[in-house]
Enzyme design. Structure first.
Site, PDB file in Angstrom:
ATOM      1  N   SER A  14       0.577  -1.310   0.046  1.00  0.00           N
ATOM      2  CA  SER A  14       0.061   0.147   0.062  1.00  0.00           C
ATOM      3  C   SER A  14       0.754   1.410   0.166  1.00  0.00           C
ATOM      4  O   SER A  14       1.925   1.438   0.702  1.00  0.00           O
ATOM      5  CB  SER A  14      -1.052   0.005   1.172  1.00  0.00           C
ATOM      6  OG  SER A  14      -1.472   1.257   1.278  1.00  0.00           O
ATOM      7  N   LYS A  65     -12.570  -4.451   1.521  1.00  0.00           N
ATOM      8  CA  LYS A  65     -13.463  -3.197   1.310  1.00  0.00           C
ATOM      9  C   LYS A  65     -14.978  -3.650   1.462  1.00  0.00           C
ATOM     10  O   LYS A  65     -15.608  -2.765   2.081  1.00  0.00           O
ATOM     11  CB  LYS A  65     -13.262  -2.738  -0.214  1.00  0.00           C
ATOM     12  CG  LYS A  65     -11.809  -2.098  -0.492  1.00  0.00           C
ATOM     13  CD  LYS A  65     -11.767  -1.329  -1.579  1.00  0.00           C
ATOM     14  CE  LYS A  65     -10.360  -0.702  -1.749  1.00  0.00           C
ATOM     15  NZ  LYS A  65     -10.233  -0.086  -3.092  1.00  0.00           N
ATOM     16  N   ASP A 102     -12.923   6.591  -3.951  1.00  0.00           N
ATOM     17  CA  ASP A 102     -12.448   6.198  -5.069  1.00  0.00           C
ATOM     18  C   ASP A 102     -12.817   6.966  -6.420  1.00  0.00           C
ATOM     19  O   ASP A 102     -12.092   7.729  -7.226  1.00  0.00           O
ATOM     20  CB  ASP A 102     -12.400   4.838  -5.402  1.00  0.00           C
ATOM     21  CG  ASP A 102     -11.242   3.924  -4.913  1.00  0.00           C
ATOM     22  OD1 ASP A 102     -10.184   4.471  -4.598  1.00  0.00           O
ATOM     23  OD2 ASP A 102     -11.393   2.748  -4.741  1.00  0.00           O
ATOM     24  N   GLY A 240      -3.153   7.355 -13.306  1.00  0.00           N
ATOM     25  CA  GLY A 240      -3.612   6.852 -12.340  1.00  0.00           C
ATOM     26  C   GLY A 240      -3.098   7.283 -11.000  1.00  0.00           C
ATOM     27  O   GLY A 240      -3.898   7.142  -9.836  1.00  0.00           O
TER      28      GLY A 240
HETATM   29  N1  LIG Z   1      -5.395   4.756  -9.111  1.00  0.00           N
HETATM   30  C1  LIG Z   1      -5.923   4.180  -8.068  1.00  0.00           C
HETATM   31  O1  LIG Z   1      -6.267   5.202  -7.214  1.00  0.00           O
HETATM   32  C2  LIG Z   1      -6.728   2.781  -8.115  1.00  0.00           C
HETATM   33  C3  LIG Z   1      -7.414   2.799  -7.167  1.00  0.00           C
HETATM   34  C4  LIG Z   1      -8.121   1.317  -7.101  1.00  0.00           C
HETATM   35  C5  LIG Z   1      -7.529   0.491  -8.126  1.00  0.00           C
HETATM   36  N2  LIG Z   1      -6.679   0.679  -8.752  1.00  0.00           N
HETATM   37  C6  LIG Z   1      -6.109  -0.166 -10.004  1.00  0.00           C
HETATM   38  O2  LIG Z   1      -6.914  -0.483 -10.691  1.00  0.00           O
HETATM   39  C7  LIG Z   1      -6.880  -2.086 -11.092  1.00  0.00           C
HETATM   40  C8  LIG Z   1      -8.129  -2.569 -10.849  1.00  0.00           C
HETATM   41  O3  LIG Z   1      -8.523  -2.796  -9.626  1.00  0.00           O
HETATM   42  P1  LIG Z   1      -9.600  -3.681  -9.131  1.00  0.00           P
HETATM   43  O4  LIG Z   1      -9.797  -3.437  -7.584  1.00  0.00           O
HETATM   44  O5  LIG Z   1     -10.810  -3.249  -9.861  1.00  0.00           O
HETATM   45  O6  LIG Z   1      -9.362  -5.243  -9.391  1.00  0.00           O
HETATM   46  P2  LIG Z   1     -10.396  -6.332  -9.641  1.00  0.00           P
HETATM   47  O7  LIG Z   1     -11.458  -5.995  -8.939  1.00  0.00           O
HETATM   48  O8  LIG Z   1      -9.554  -7.646  -9.433  1.00  0.00           O
HETATM   49  O9  LIG Z   1     -10.607  -6.190 -11.176  1.00  0.00           O
HETATM   50  C9  LIG Z   1      -9.850  -6.527 -12.035  1.00  0.00           C
HETATM   51  C10 LIG Z   1     -10.206  -6.170 -13.686  1.00  0.00           C
HETATM   52  O10 LIG Z   1      -9.184  -6.587 -14.579  1.00  0.00           O
HETATM   53  C11 LIG Z   1      -9.555  -7.523 -15.326  1.00  0.00           C
HETATM   54  N3  LIG Z   1      -8.563  -8.280 -15.881  1.00  0.00           N
HETATM   55  C12 LIG Z   1      -7.586  -8.695 -15.027  1.00  0.00           C
HETATM   56  N4  LIG Z   1      -6.742  -9.607 -15.692  1.00  0.00           N
HETATM   57  C13 LIG Z   1      -7.027  -9.548 -17.131  1.00  0.00           C
HETATM   58  C14 LIG Z   1      -6.823 -10.081 -18.269  1.00  0.00           C
HETATM   59  N5  LIG Z   1      -5.683 -10.953 -18.424  1.00  0.00           N
HETATM   60  N6  LIG Z   1      -7.465  -9.949 -19.498  1.00  0.00           N
HETATM   61  C15 LIG Z   1      -8.332  -9.051 -19.459  1.00  0.00           C
HETATM   62  N7  LIG Z   1      -8.967  -8.478 -18.110  1.00  0.00           N
HETATM   63  C16 LIG Z   1      -8.427  -8.660 -17.052  1.00  0.00           C
HETATM   64  C17 LIG Z   1     -10.626  -8.148 -14.705  1.00  0.00           C
HETATM   65  O11 LIG Z   1     -11.433  -8.857 -15.722  1.00  0.00           O
HETATM   66  P3  LIG Z   1     -12.309 -10.434 -15.291  1.00  0.00           P
HETATM   67  O12 LIG Z   1     -13.646  -9.468 -14.524  1.00  0.00           O
HETATM   68  O13 LIG Z   1     -12.609 -10.676 -16.655  1.00  0.00           O
HETATM   69  O14 LIG Z   1     -11.547 -10.839 -14.388  1.00  0.00           O
HETATM   70  C18 LIG Z   1     -11.299  -7.121 -13.905  1.00  0.00           C
HETATM   71  O15 LIG Z   1     -12.326  -6.356 -15.024  1.00  0.00           O
HETATM   72  C19 LIG Z   1      -5.622  -2.406 -10.328  1.00  0.00           C
HETATM   73  O16 LIG Z   1      -4.372  -2.538 -11.226  1.00  0.00           O
HETATM   74  C20 LIG Z   1      -5.463  -1.419  -9.153  1.00  0.00           C
HETATM   75  O17 LIG Z   1      -4.262  -1.297  -8.687  1.00  0.00           O
HETATM   76  C21 LIG Z   1      -6.121   2.142  -8.971  1.00  0.00           C
END
Ligand SMILES: NC(=O)c1ccc[n+]([C@@H]2O[C@H](COP(=O)([O-])OP(=O)(O)OC[C@H]3O[C@@H](n4cnc5c(N)ncnc54)[C@H](OP(=O)(O)O)[C@@H]3O)[C@@H](O)[C@H]2O)c1
Length: 277
Positions: A14, A65, A102, A240
């Site tokens: 984190s 969460k 977020d 991001g």
């Molecule tokens: N900038 C910020 O403040 C912030 C805040 C929150 C999150 N994030 C980033 O956002 C990203 C997503 O976070 P999350 O919490 O939403 O994660 P999550 O709930 O695990 O969702 C992951 C997403 O990525 C897709 N995905 C993963 N591997 C894939 C692949 N090989 N091909 C196609 N799609 C793929 C998943 O698709 P499926 O549904 O098909 O598995 C799902 O839509 C992370 O990298 C996280 O670090 C950034």
């Protein structure tokens, strides 16, 4: 002296301590920001006794969460709509409040970097249907996006998410993501693709208008392959890191009583940490 923490399992990755400790020092506050690694089977009890652990509140990261929202005595509209909480605080009566910042973080950064993102009310394409996508959809809809196209590798997940937001969100099959960019004014990647250690997002930007904005919520690396491709063809980009910094603001204010500023110096400080790790 006030204490807050970030709770996760694992929690070492984190970046929240880097942000909050920077602000505590900058504003000369007597406070501390810790990390708490809490196992999933122990999270409910930990949150019930947050105050007796000495905390005024906490950030919550994966996988807790949803549990954080369930544990709260009061939840605001953002947390309820998103179905998950990332920010908790105790009030004077000891009641636990939950919010999700977020959407606030993403929209604040987007509005700063590209205030015209919704000019012409063109469709917005959102890639991904995970926890972050839900927050982004909530933020975009609240800010007036009138048509959102949602594409996710697992189509059923996109359908469930779209249904919970009503007719402004429609699902595009994952294999059609490139051609569906025609006419869009904003593209947002909320998948984890492009993150260090993950494959890049496979998308062809040629149908996307050149005046469209491309945003990626992945912040490590700061310039993802998607953002590099967008810059290469002349699209404006939003990274991001700004979302990460802005989502931290409301929690810090609740716990320590000062509304902190997201400045270029904070950005440089956190970016240096990201590069070093
Ligand atoms: N900038 C910020 O403040 C912030 C805040 C929150 C999150 N994030 C980033 O956002 C990203 C997503 O976070 P999350 O919490 O939403 O994660 P999550 O709930 O695990 O969702 C992951 C997403 O990525 C897709 N995905 C993963 N591997 C894939 C692949 N090989 N091909 C196609 N799609 C793929 C998943 O698709 P499926 O549904 O098909 O598995 C799902 O839509 C992370 O990298 C996280 O670090 C950034």
């Amino acid at each position: 002296m006030k204490h807050a923490c970030v709770i996760g399992w694992p929690v070492a990755h984190s970046r929240s301590p880097v942000i909050h400790r920077y602000w505590l020092k900058l504003y000369g506050l007597e406070g501390a920001y810790e990390q708490e690694a809490v196992r999933p089977e122990e999270i409910a009890e930990f949150l019930k006794t947050l105050g007796s652990h000495g905390y005024a509140g906490a950030n919550v990261t994966l996988p807790h969460k949803e549990a954080a929202l369930a544990a709260a005595d009061r939840a605001d509209q953002a947390a309820t709509t998103i179905g998950a909480a990332n920010t908790l605080w105790l009030d004077a009566k000891g009641l636990l409040h939950a919010s999700n910042t977020d959407a606030y973080g993403f929209m604040t950064h987007l509005a700063q970097e590209a205030p015209d993102w919704n000019k012409g009310k063109r469709p917005v394409m959102v890639l991904g249907a995970g926890g972050a996508a839900r927050a982004i959809l909530q933020g975009l809809i609240e800010a007036g996006a009138s048509k959102i196209l949602l594409a996710n590798r697992t189509g059923d997940r996109a359908k469930v998410l779209a249904q919970s937001f009503g007719p402004r969100v429609s699902v595009v099959p994952w294999e059609d993501r490139s051609k569906a960019l025609a006419g869009c004014g904003l593209l947002v990647n909320t998948t984890s693709l492009g993150m260090t250690g993950k494959p890049p997002l496979d998308i062809n930007l040629s149908a996307l208008p050149l005046d469209a904005i491309v945003a990626d919520i992945v912040y490590s690396p700061l310039e993802t392959p998607l953002l590099a491709a967008a810059v290469g063809r002349g699209n404006r980009t939003v990274d991001g890191l700004g979302m990460l910094l802005h989502q931290a603001v409301p929690g810090f204010e609740r716990w320590f009583g000062v509304r902190p500023e997201v400045t270029p110096a904070l950005r440089a400080h956190v970016a240096a940490h990201l590069e070093a790790s």
